[in-house]
Design a protein around this motif. Structure first.
Motif, short mmCIF file in Angstrom:
data_model
loop_
_atom_site.label_atom_id
_atom_site.label_comp_id
_atom_site.label_asym_id
_atom_site.label_seq_id
_atom_site.Cartn_x
_atom_site.Cartn_y
_atom_site.Cartn_z
N MET A 33 0.86 -1.18 0.00
CA MET A 33 0.00 0.00 0.00
C MET A 33 0.89 1.23 0.00
SD MET A 33 -1.60 -0.21 3.86
CE MET A 33 -0.58 -0.61 5.31
N TYR A 34 0.38 2.34 -0.53
CA TYR A 34 1.16 3.56 -0.64
C TYR A 34 0.21 4.76 -0.65
CZ TYR A 34 -0.20 2.83 -5.52
OH TYR A 34 -0.93 2.60 -6.68
N TYR A 41 -3.60 3.75 -1.54
CA TYR A 41 -3.86 2.76 -2.58
C TYR A 41 -3.36 1.39 -2.10
CZ TYR A 41 -5.16 6.23 -6.10
OH TYR A 41 -5.79 7.21 -6.81
N ILE A 42 -4.11 0.37 -2.39
CA ILE A 42 -3.73 -1.01 -2.09
C ILE A 42 -3.63 -1.79 -3.39
CG2 ILE A 42 -4.47 -3.19 -1.03
CD1 ILE A 42 -5.94 -1.54 1.09
N TYR A 90 -5.22 -4.43 3.83
CA TYR A 90 -6.67 -4.37 3.80
C TYR A 90 -7.16 -2.97 4.14
CZ TYR A 90 -6.18 -9.44 4.33
OH TYR A 90 -5.83 -10.75 4.17
N PRO A 91 -8.31 -2.60 3.57
CA PRO A 91 -8.99 -1.40 4.06
C PRO A 91 -9.65 -1.72 5.40
CG PRO A 91 -10.39 -2.53 2.48
CD PRO A 91 -9.07 -3.29 2.51
N ILE A 92 -9.96 -0.72 6.16
CA ILE A 92 -10.72 -0.93 7.40
C ILE A 92 -12.20 -0.77 7.07
CG2 ILE A 92 -11.15 -0.11 9.75
CD1 ILE A 92 -8.25 0.80 9.85
N CYS A 93 -12.92 -1.88 7.08
CA CYS A 93 -14.33 -1.87 6.73
C CYS A 93 -14.96 -3.15 7.26
CB CYS A 93 -14.53 -1.76 5.22
SG CYS A 93 -13.96 -3.21 4.30
N ASN A 94 -16.26 -3.34 7.02
CA ASN A 94 -16.94 -4.55 7.47
C ASN A 94 -17.50 -5.36 6.30
OD1 ASN A 94 -19.09 -3.01 6.67
ND2 ASN A 94 -20.02 -2.82 8.69
N SER A 101 -10.60 -7.37 -2.25
CA SER A 101 -10.29 -6.73 -3.53
C SER A 101 -8.78 -6.60 -3.69
CB SER A 101 -10.93 -5.34 -3.61
OG SER A 101 -12.33 -5.42 -3.52
N THR A 102 -8.31 -6.81 -4.89
CA THR A 102 -6.86 -6.78 -5.12
C THR A 102 -6.34 -5.42 -5.55
OG1 THR A 102 -7.19 -7.59 -7.37
CG2 THR A 102 -6.76 -9.24 -5.66
N TYR A 103 -7.24 -4.51 -5.88
CA TYR A 103 -6.83 -3.14 -6.21
C TYR A 103 -7.92 -2.20 -5.74
CZ TYR A 103 -5.36 1.04 -8.71
OH TYR A 103 -4.97 2.31 -9.01
N LEU A 104 -7.58 -1.31 -4.83
CA LEU A 104 -8.56 -0.34 -4.35
C LEU A 104 -7.86 0.84 -3.70
CD1 LEU A 104 -10.15 -1.46 -0.99
CD2 LEU A 104 -8.37 -2.80 -2.07
N LYS A 105 -8.63 1.88 -3.45
CA LYS A 105 -8.08 3.03 -2.75
C LYS A 105 -8.99 3.38 -1.57
CE LYS A 105 -10.01 6.18 -6.23
NZ LYS A 105 -9.68 7.28 -7.16
#
Length: 209
Positions: A33-34, A41-42, A90-94, A101-105
């Motif tokens: 992530m960056y 971005y992940i 990982y994003p912090i979510c439920n 997901s392999t690509y997200l922001k």
């Protein structure tokens, strides 16, 4: 054991040799992530070192990674499938679909983990303990305070709950650590076991530059 490797803003990138050592010792997939344009971005789900490193070089040419904070994660599975979606970060979510997901922001923060969170071992064989911890613990703290990872009391509580190590990256490029990290060639790492693994089982001549 998995390993987290971090690069602070304007710090040098880990060498190709170091990154390959991490992958060889933790071969169940990797991601990173960056921070970029006020978001995190992940990119993850790299199941070969070649695909991972090719994307890293491409991204460096596009946005210049030296001036970004970057957090890498190399996985050894302890629960859940060995697949792209169970790679960190990982994003912090439920929402498990979003976590896989392999690509997200993310607007403000994302995380990765090193260790086993035994109290959050999932019943489902699909997902892993880190995802469960993210959904049932981190997301709850996030609802109360979007910057919970900056609170020392909350971090002490999280360390007691997970009994392992966490790393957070926010959209400002700030990296926050829970648990002890060690210096390996100028980068902070959640452990240095990967260095012993490659010395024991792999010729470093194989790690091409």
């Amino acid at each position: 054991m998995c390993v987290i490797v971090t690069k602070e803003i304007n710090q040098k990138m880990p060498s190709k040799e170091t990154l390959k050592q991490c992958f060889l010792a933790n071969p169940d997939g990797c991601g990173f992530m960056y921070n970029y344009e006020n978001e995190v971005y992940i990119e993850k789900g790299f199941m070969t070192f070649e695909s991972f490193y090719a994307r890293l070089k491409e991204l460096d040419e596009q946005i210049g990674l030296k001036k970004r904070a970057v957090v890498f994660h190399f996985r050894i599975s302890t629960s859940g499938l060995i697949d792209e979606g169970n790679c960190h970060p990982y994003p912090i979510c439920n929402d498990i679909r979003v976590m896989r997901s392999t690509y997200l922001k993310c607007k403000d923060v994302a995380f990765c983990h090193n260790g086993i969170i035994r109290d959050y071992t999932p019943k489902s064989k699909l997902i892993n303990d880190t995802q469960c911890f993210g959904i049932h613990v981190l997301d709850k703290f996030y609802e109360l305070n979007h910057e919970f990872y900056k609170d020392k009391d909350i971090c002490r509580m999280l360390k007691l709950l997970c009994k392992s190590k966490l790393c957070f990256l926010n959209s400002d490029g700030e990296i926050y650590y829970i648990g002890d990290f060690v210096d390996v060639k100028g980068n902070s790492c959640s452990n240095n076991y990967f260095t012993y693994y490659t010395k024991r089982r792999t010729s470093l001549n194989y790690l091409s530059h």
